[in-house]
Design a protein around this motif. Structure first.
Motif, short mmCIF file in Angstrom:
data_model
loop_
_atom_site.label_atom_id
_atom_site.label_comp_id
_atom_site.label_asym_id
_atom_site.label_seq_id
_atom_site.Cartn_x
_atom_site.Cartn_y
_atom_site.Cartn_z
N UNK A 93 0.15 18.50 20.07
CA UNK A 93 0.10 19.55 19.07
C UNK A 93 -1.36 19.84 18.75
N UNK A 94 -1.69 21.11 18.61
CA UNK A 94 -3.02 21.51 18.14
C UNK A 94 -2.85 22.58 17.07
N UNK A 147 -6.06 31.76 13.79
CA UNK A 147 -4.79 32.50 13.73
C UNK A 147 -3.77 31.81 12.83
N UNK A 148 -4.13 30.69 12.22
CA UNK A 148 -3.23 29.89 11.39
C UNK A 148 -1.91 29.66 12.14
N UNK A 149 -2.04 28.99 13.27
CA UNK A 149 -0.86 28.75 14.10
C UNK A 149 -0.96 27.37 14.75
N UNK A 150 0.19 26.87 15.15
CA UNK A 150 0.31 25.60 15.85
C UNK A 150 0.79 25.85 17.27
N UNK A 151 0.31 25.03 18.20
CA UNK A 151 0.80 25.06 19.57
C UNK A 151 1.36 23.68 19.87
N UNK A 157 9.81 21.96 29.55
CA UNK A 157 8.73 22.58 30.33
C UNK A 157 8.27 23.85 29.63
N UNK A 158 7.86 23.68 28.37
CA UNK A 158 7.62 24.83 27.49
C UNK A 158 6.42 24.56 26.58
N UNK A 159 5.61 25.60 26.36
CA UNK A 159 4.58 25.61 25.32
C UNK A 159 5.04 26.60 24.26
N UNK A 160 5.02 26.17 22.99
CA UNK A 160 5.50 27.02 21.90
C UNK A 160 4.38 27.25 20.90
N UNK A 202 -0.71 17.85 27.00
CA UNK A 202 -1.99 18.26 26.40
C UNK A 202 -2.14 19.77 26.30
N UNK A 203 -2.82 20.19 25.23
CA UNK A 203 -3.14 21.60 25.02
C UNK A 203 -4.55 21.67 24.45
N UNK A 204 -5.35 22.56 24.99
CA UNK A 204 -6.67 22.87 24.44
C UNK A 204 -6.79 24.38 24.35
#
Length: 677
Positions: free
Chosen positions: A302-303, A308-312, A319-322, A357-359
């Protein structure tokens, strides 16, 4: 509630007092920060480091004009070292201090490296965390381990903007056995989550100061029809795709208030995802038969995007990025493999699977590690292939703008991450090949390779990042024109409009933003603040102008220097100012007035305070907190000439840093003490 950690440096000018590492320290690192106090009229300092108590054989002798030296070359693991400092004056060197000693521990990893492109390596060191032997370590470019987590069983997740580590600690024998925390490289715990539920995979620090983590949650659902149906029916389940009969394990995001640790916001996958979406190809339902529960979503990263005041979030088993709007909780988009609900509305053709991982980059692109467990099904590869991806997302959807496929022997079925570096290279970390990180440039050339030599099932690298170093925020503060005469130390400020000056040097690995606040007992400077920015290895002079009135004796002046991004590294510098040149102050100074360092220090709950006066005097001894507020007067009475000892019992006082100020005939001396509870 965790003890609040604040780094306070009180400048006592009686002699060159050693500050860090403290005497007898046991250190889990070989990059060592040495710090000592300023000495009046010193222009430089010599520091000696030796493995010999007599300093007959010197590991290193350094001369510096600073009050900090960071040694990165000569310290080794499993050794005992001694160090000392002496001031250097215009007339030559002064006396050496008594020596302090410290010990270095054992290294925990067996890391090695391959260096392919010397010109292209991103500066810094590499930090990684490892399951299932539960440790973290930092290696330099050559593969030398320079820090580790010791016996803490701490697994690194990520680095906060303040340069502290976020991760988890294995506590065996407990239900929620991986509580998350933020901690410094010297082992101080900044914050711990309440551990009321099972946290896993990630913990982040939000811009509002709160913490957010991934928590396991569950609900009952059906067993869908598939190759696994008869196996479940043999256990007595209907397994008809309709009957709600089987535990599904999902995830929720939880935000804790930093101070109270109460949950102030949460987001649950069961409220936002459809149970018609589940993994068919990755064997998760076979595992469900073995474990008697279904690991449905397995969110593993999670990041937070402040702009944008959002979470990823990365949802491994879908198999999904939200992308989630914060705080509304509305889903902005789902990117990845198309499933029956149709909720995955962008990037269906990218083909990543079981990703970690997400960056998010400044240009808005996302960088992920595609583990590729289903690359044969999604991408048509001969073998499972892991890869790094940089993905652009716009109004037209999502597209890959850069990718790198790892060879099949480095396939990472779990964990791993991709970190895009400042120089444009990418650092790929995989459990494949015993666990390694590979730095790759835009053209796909390998620049550097770190091999962690971990073996499953006992060891698997989790994540790794390139960081500047072990000392994100370190700085020194020197008082300009600090003088000493006949035992009196301070600065001379002529009456009227005068200024006091300081030199601040950034000794750490990051640029720093500082707020400098001055105050004094006589009110010469009123309330003045200065905000400054100092780059790495740079220094800056600051000064404060005051209206100086004549006094007998010294006026204690306090400078509080607070890093905006890391307030726990705050320093307080105390110095006496005089309105007569120091060479003439002896007429006001009671001869041979000695205020000795309290002992023990740190203490709990009592410390002994010794002082010597040569004639009958009124003695005032008071206690002040770090904000300069008087909290107690210990003594205020007349004492005869001679040696005296007073005990301060602080059993009713909160733990923290305090200043003991002794005033005799208008002259003040101050000692810092640390009360532990």
């Amino acid at each position: 509630m965790m003890r609040k950690l604040i780094q306070i440096v009180f400048i006592s000018f009686s002699y060159c007092e050693l500050v860090s590492p403290t005497d007898g320290s046991n250190l889990n690192q070989i990059h060592i920060l040495f710090e000592w106090d300023q000495v009046p009229e010193a222009i430089e300092y010599d520091i000696q480091i030796s493995q010999d108590t007599e300093f007959a054989a010197i590991e290193d002798e350094i001369r510096t004009s600073s009050l900090i030296h960071i040694e990165k070359q000569l310290i080794d693991w499993n050794k005992t070292y001694f160090w000392r400092v002496r001031p250097v004056f215009d007339a030559g060197p002064g006396n050496w201090t008594n020596s302090f000693t410290f010990n270095t521990g054992q290294k925990l990893s067996e890391s090695t490296t391959n260096d392919f492109e010397e010109c292209c390596y991103e500066d810094g060191v590499t930090i990684f965390g490892a399951f299932f032997n539960y440790f973290s370590a930092v290696i330099d470019r050559s593969g030398q381990e320079i820090w580790n987590s010791g016996n803490d069983n701490f697994v690194y997740y990520s680095l906060s903007d303040q340069g502290n580590m976020l991760g988890c600690q294995l506590i065996t024998g407990t239900q929620n056995n991986l509580p998350g925390s933020e901690r410094t490289f010297n082992g101080d715990i900044i914050w711990e989550e309440p551990n009321n539920e099972f946290l896993h995979h990630d913990l982040i620090l939000l811009p509002n100061g709160n913490y957010l983590g991934i928590i396991e949650t569950s609900s009952y659902g059906p067993i869908p029809v598939g190759d696994w149906t008869t196996s479940f029916q043999s256990l007595g389940f209907q397994a008809d795709g309709v009957t709600v009969e089987f535990p599904w394990i999902g995830d929720k995001l939880v935000e804790w208030d930093r101070d109270s640790k109460e949950v102030v916001w949460s987001w649950n996958v069961f409220d936002h995802f459809e149970m018609s979406d589940y993994d068919v190809l990755g064997g998760t339902w076979t595992e469900a038969f073995q474990n008697l529960h279904y690991d449905w979503t397995h969110v593993n990263a999670v990041i937070f995007d402040e702009e944008e005041s959002s979470l990823y979030i990365s949802v491994r088993h879908l198999s999904r990025i939200t992308k989630i709007s914060y705080p509304s909780g509305d889903i902005i988009w789902n990117m990845g493999h198309s499933m029956p609900s149709g909720d995955a509305n962008i990037g269906n053709d990218i083909g990543f699977s079981f990703q970690h991982s997400i960056q998010k980059l400044e240009n808005g692109n996302l960088v992920i590690f595609d583990n590729g467990n289903l690359s044969q099904e999604f991408r048509g590869t001969t073998d499972p292939i892991s890869r790094a991806l940089e993905i652009n997302i716009n109004e037209d959807g999502a597209s890959v703008i850069w990718s790198y496929d790892l060879p099949s022997d480095l396939f990472g079925f779990a964990s791993g991450n991709t970190h895009k570096l400042k120089n444009g290279n990418y650092l790929l970390t995989t459990v494949g090949g015993g666990g390694r990180s590979i730095e790759i440039n835009n053209e796909g050339d390998i620049v550097w390779e770190g091999l962690y030599n971990l073996s499953l099932p006992d060891g698997a690298v989790y994540r790794a990042h390139r960081i500047p170093g072990l000392f994100p925020i370190e700085f020194t503060v020197l008082v300009n024109d600090l003088m000493e005469y006949d035992g009196i130390e301070g600065v001379y400020l002529p009456e009227g409009n005068s200024s006091i000056g300081y030199e601040i040097k950034n000794e750490g690995d990051h640029p720093i933003l500082l707020i400098c606040q001055i105050s004094d007992e006589q009110g010469w400077f009123e309330a003045q603040n200065i905000e400054i920015s100092i780059g790495v290895d740079e220094s800056q002079s600051i000064s404060f102008i005051g209206e100086i009135g004549n006094i007998i004796g010294g006026n204690p002046i306090q400078l509080m220097v607070t890093p905006i991004d890391n307030p726990i590294k705050e320093k307080i510098i105390m110095v006496n100012a005089y309105t007569d040149p120091l060479s003439g102050l002896d007429q006001f100074y009671p001869s041979d007035f000695q205020f000795k360092a309290p002992y023990p220090n740190p203490f709990n709950p009592s410390t002994s305070i010794d002082f010597i006066i040569t004639e009958k005097q009124n003695v005032n001894l008071s206690v002040f907190d770090i904000n300069g507020r008087k909290i107690e007067t210990i003594i205020n009475s007349i004492f005869p000439a001679g040696n005296h000892s007073i005990d301060w019992n602080a059993k009713n006082t909160a733990a923290g840093v305090y200043f003991l100020k002794m005033n005799i005939n208008g002259i003040s001396k101050t000692e810092k003490v640390l009360l532990l509870k």
